[in-house]
Design an enzyme around this catalytic site. Sequence first.
Site, PDB file in Angstrom:
ATOM      1  N   TYR A   1       0.841  -1.188   0.000  1.00 51.54           N
ATOM      2  CA  TYR A   1       0.000   0.000   0.000  1.00 51.54           C
ATOM      3  C   TYR A   1       0.879   1.243   0.000  1.00 51.54           C
ATOM      4  O   TYR A   1       1.733   1.407   0.867  1.00 51.54           O
ATOM      5  CB  TYR A   1      -0.922   0.025   1.226  1.00 51.54           C
ATOM      6  CG  TYR A   1      -1.929   1.135   1.111  1.00 51.54           C
ATOM      7  CD1 TYR A   1      -3.171   0.911   0.520  1.00 51.54           C
ATOM      8  CD2 TYR A   1      -1.632   2.433   1.528  1.00 51.54           C
ATOM      9  CE1 TYR A   1      -4.092   1.934   0.354  1.00 51.54           C
ATOM     10  CE2 TYR A   1      -2.541   3.460   1.358  1.00 51.54           C
ATOM     11  CZ  TYR A   1      -3.761   3.212   0.776  1.00 51.54           C
ATOM     12  OH  TYR A   1      -4.666   4.230   0.597  1.00 51.54           O
TER      13      TYR A   1
ATOM     14  N   GLU B   1      10.261   4.825  17.768  1.00 53.61           N
ATOM     15  CA  GLU B   1      10.526   4.291  16.432  1.00 53.61           C
ATOM     16  C   GLU B   1      12.006   4.456  16.077  1.00 53.61           C
ATOM     17  O   GLU B   1      12.655   3.520  15.634  1.00 53.61           O
ATOM     18  CB  GLU B   1       9.651   5.044  15.418  1.00 53.61           C
ATOM     19  CG  GLU B   1       9.814   4.546  13.992  1.00 53.61           C
ATOM     20  CD  GLU B   1       9.142   5.466  12.979  1.00 53.61           C
ATOM     21  OE1 GLU B   1       8.839   6.631  13.334  1.00 53.61           O
ATOM     22  OE2 GLU B   1       8.937   5.033  11.834  1.00 53.61           O
ATOM     23  N   HIS B   2      12.509   5.679  16.245  1.00 49.98           N
ATOM     24  CA  HIS B   2      13.926   5.962  15.970  1.00 49.98           C
ATOM     25  C   HIS B   2      14.607   6.425  17.251  1.00 49.98           C
ATOM     26  O   HIS B   2      14.062   7.264  17.957  1.00 49.98           O
ATOM     27  CB  HIS B   2      14.079   7.090  14.941  1.00 49.98           C
ATOM     28  CG  HIS B   2      13.365   6.847  13.660  1.00 49.98           C
ATOM     29  ND1 HIS B   2      12.247   7.562  13.283  1.00 49.98           N
ATOM     30  CD2 HIS B   2      13.591   5.970  12.656  1.00 49.98           C
ATOM     31  CE1 HIS B   2      11.827   7.134  12.093  1.00 49.98           C
ATOM     32  NE2 HIS B   2      12.619   6.164  11.698  1.00 49.98           N
TER      33      HIS B   2
ATOM     34  N   HIS C   1      -5.333 -40.115  19.169  1.00 43.76           N
ATOM     35  CA  HIS C   1      -3.930 -39.699  19.070  1.00 43.76           C
ATOM     36  C   HIS C   1      -3.012 -40.874  19.432  1.00 43.76           C
ATOM     37  O   HIS C   1      -2.022 -41.140  18.746  1.00 43.76           O
ATOM     38  CB  HIS C   1      -3.634 -38.527  20.012  1.00 43.76           C
ATOM     39  CG  HIS C   1      -3.997 -37.185  19.438  1.00 43.76           C
ATOM     40  ND1 HIS C   1      -5.265 -36.863  19.052  1.00 43.76           N
ATOM     41  CD2 HIS C   1      -3.242 -36.087  19.185  1.00 43.76           C
ATOM     42  CE1 HIS C   1      -5.278 -35.624  18.591  1.00 43.76           C
ATOM     43  NE2 HIS C   1      -4.054 -35.126  18.646  1.00 43.76           N
TER      44      HIS C   1
END
Lengths: 427, 427
Positions: free
Chosen positions: B128, B325-326, B418
């Site tokens: 996007y 973020e940074h 099982h």
Amino acid sequence: MKILTQADRSFAATLKKVALRGAVQSSAVEKTVRTILQAVQRGGDRAVLRYTKQFDRVALKAEALRVSPEEVKEAYHHIRKDEGDALRFAAQRVTAFHERQRTKTWMYQDETATLGQVVTPVDAVGVYVPGGKAVYPSSVLMCAIPAKVAGVERIVMVTPPQKGPINPYLLVAADIAGVTEIYRVGGVQAVAALAYGTKTIAKVDKIVGPGNIYVATAKRLLYGTVGIDMIAGPSELLVVADEETNPAHVAADLLCEAEHDEDAQVFLVTTSERLAKDVSKQIERQLKGLQREKIASKSIARHAVAFVVTTMDEAIAVANEIAAEHLTLSVDNPFDYLEKIRHAGALFLGRHTPPSVADYIAGPNHVLPTGGSARFFSALSVHDYVKTSNIVHYTKEELRKVRDYLVRLAHIEGFDAHAKSAESRFS
Amino acid sequence: MKILTQADRSFAATLKKVALRGAVQSSAVEKTVRTILQAVQRGGDRAVLRYTKQFDRVALKAEALRVSPEEVKEAYHHIRKDEGDALRFAAQRVTAFHERQRTKTWMYQDETATLGQVVTPVDAVGVYVPGGKAVYPSSVLMCAIPAKVAGVERIVMVTPPQKGPINPYLLVAADIAGVTEIYRVGGVQAVAALAYGTKTIAKVDKIVGPGNIYVATAKRLLYGTVGIDMIAGPSELLVVADEETNPAHVAADLLCEAEHDEDAQVFLVTTSERLAKDVSKQIERQLKGLQREKIASKSIARHAVAFVVTTMDEAIAVANEIAAEHLTLSVDNPFDYLEKIRHAGALFLGRHTPPSVADYIAGPNHVLPTGGSARFFSALSVHDYVKTSNIVHYTKEELRKVRDYLVRLAHIEGFDAHAKSAESRFS
């Protein structure tokens, strides 16, 4: 079991329908879940206890939410020694496999910079463990051990309260796996408490583990507020088998998934119509007297399909289109097909790898993508419990080398402060 | 910029508020988005075109949705050669870094089984790319190149239609990055088309890339139906700086994030109150005359905070609590602090690593977790474009060795099918 050959008109349509089975999404469920999430976000413990009373019909005080160390110790007295040994053996296998998934921080210097990637564990993880009649201590091991291997410090287990104490197998499995806190709380209110935090339950960074559609929807709506693992749906097994396969083994394997859930989906893809018919007969025979016969027979009647194809390549193509949670390759040379398999949560190779050995003992994780999501989701792994941060380091001389490119790109995007932040180093 | 020292009453409260800033979730937005998702799921192209007319005010026919190869070729004539060179240089850096993230299939045999993990690329990915005034060809590179490195065959870009042709920088970046299909469609309807498929746009398996709250909510609601990357929010930068740092550089770096968005959040954490004051003055000075002065000054006024602490260890603790973020470490020996950093999307080390060099040129991905989600999300990477499947192989002899443990665990969980699936191999 429905048997379809390529000549059947409904072969292609049925295959397409199965391939598009997808994840269940309901806007009605979303609405209910959003209401509970908001109530817990605002009301904390009080809202958690209110929903616990409403949905689990257990009245608790906040102090009783946390399971005490004594209760965990006590649990060991309620299981047999050989059961404890089996849990410990499984835990050891799971640990050994997941230790190989560890990734390390790396760094390198090239002609213009020092770059790299730091790997750090998530601080705190919540493990959702469903309650009810069936209990899955094996899932506790599968969800908690990779977190421990990753180095997660807080591993918080939540499980719905019972009338009496928590199932001792769950508590022993949690203890063996290295769970650090246990709370008797389930449903959307448990997920909300883990995501937002309450006075009693400190918030976590990531929530993993299977649950019903309400739990799954809660996790989905909270994606980004916390980390979550994949969205789990009903169990699936697709067996690709050639004509040499023993139909009794295939039937036993298919029933092994079918007994999980009425909505479990099992498929056979084979080059032998005779095998398909024999497997179908074997299923009917083996169903009789199973403890969970009712559930397994409903699953078979509703969902089981045998696709009969002409070549092994066509069989693999069908398997890739369905992208099942579990894929068994019951052939003599299963490793030869590995490169052709594009999508599957887990691959069980050869004639002596029943799904149950992978569920419990083998070591690889049994939390796997369902509903075709193996097209994009991975098996639960150590990777789900760590995160990576990029590293960038420039010296003044290195920055000078790339300055012109940088400034041009900043101007293309109309960000002159971006250009200036680099140029400030040279003024 | 607000300056707070530890003596200030509001220091702790402000820090806590910032740390809990979280992802934006709105149930009103969810309702709108769910309506559009359902309409596109049912109505396909027709619904996509209807919403495109309604929201983008562009009337298109289905045949016009796809951007033609000629239009992409034409785009090269609308950009300068040195601009193309800068995009190609960036692409080469991004490719080189991401090639180091490739992971391989592995397998091993131990005392009871052959186990491993197969790595395969996702078949088809949707990228996007937001439209509007600002265009980010650099984000096209960052989202598409790791997909190409991973081996993804279909890389589909969607971007909102414009009155005229698509921005040529976006088209050239897409071409350089290896995008295989481009559609002029944006918003929730684009995300829905990618997730469900329409007659014109074939469905993809995973959707990545930043967008507004509607696009982000659409991705979140579709989590599990398709794979998605992280949920992106406004840009953030936290600078940790000692008293030796040049305040003009710090100010330039903070403005570099602030010019992105009025909701961008920038922070300074420093041991020097004098530095904080100087940076604040520098910000006011440098803001004047920026192309995006209005946006940057709003971001600074609304969100910027300088936290003044006593020691570098306290500074790192603040950085970890905010999980930006940074994260810039403007100190002489930044590598010494690496082990102490627990949460950050990307680390910019030293005094000559402006955020812009990492945004455009360095090579590591600039799609990074925001809103504190660096606590659990990773930088976008090749890993986002592959998935892993577990491999399990037992011989009959190996299965015999673990049979008893397996049966015990199956009985604990009440799954006799099982147990029988394993025992069938020995009967």
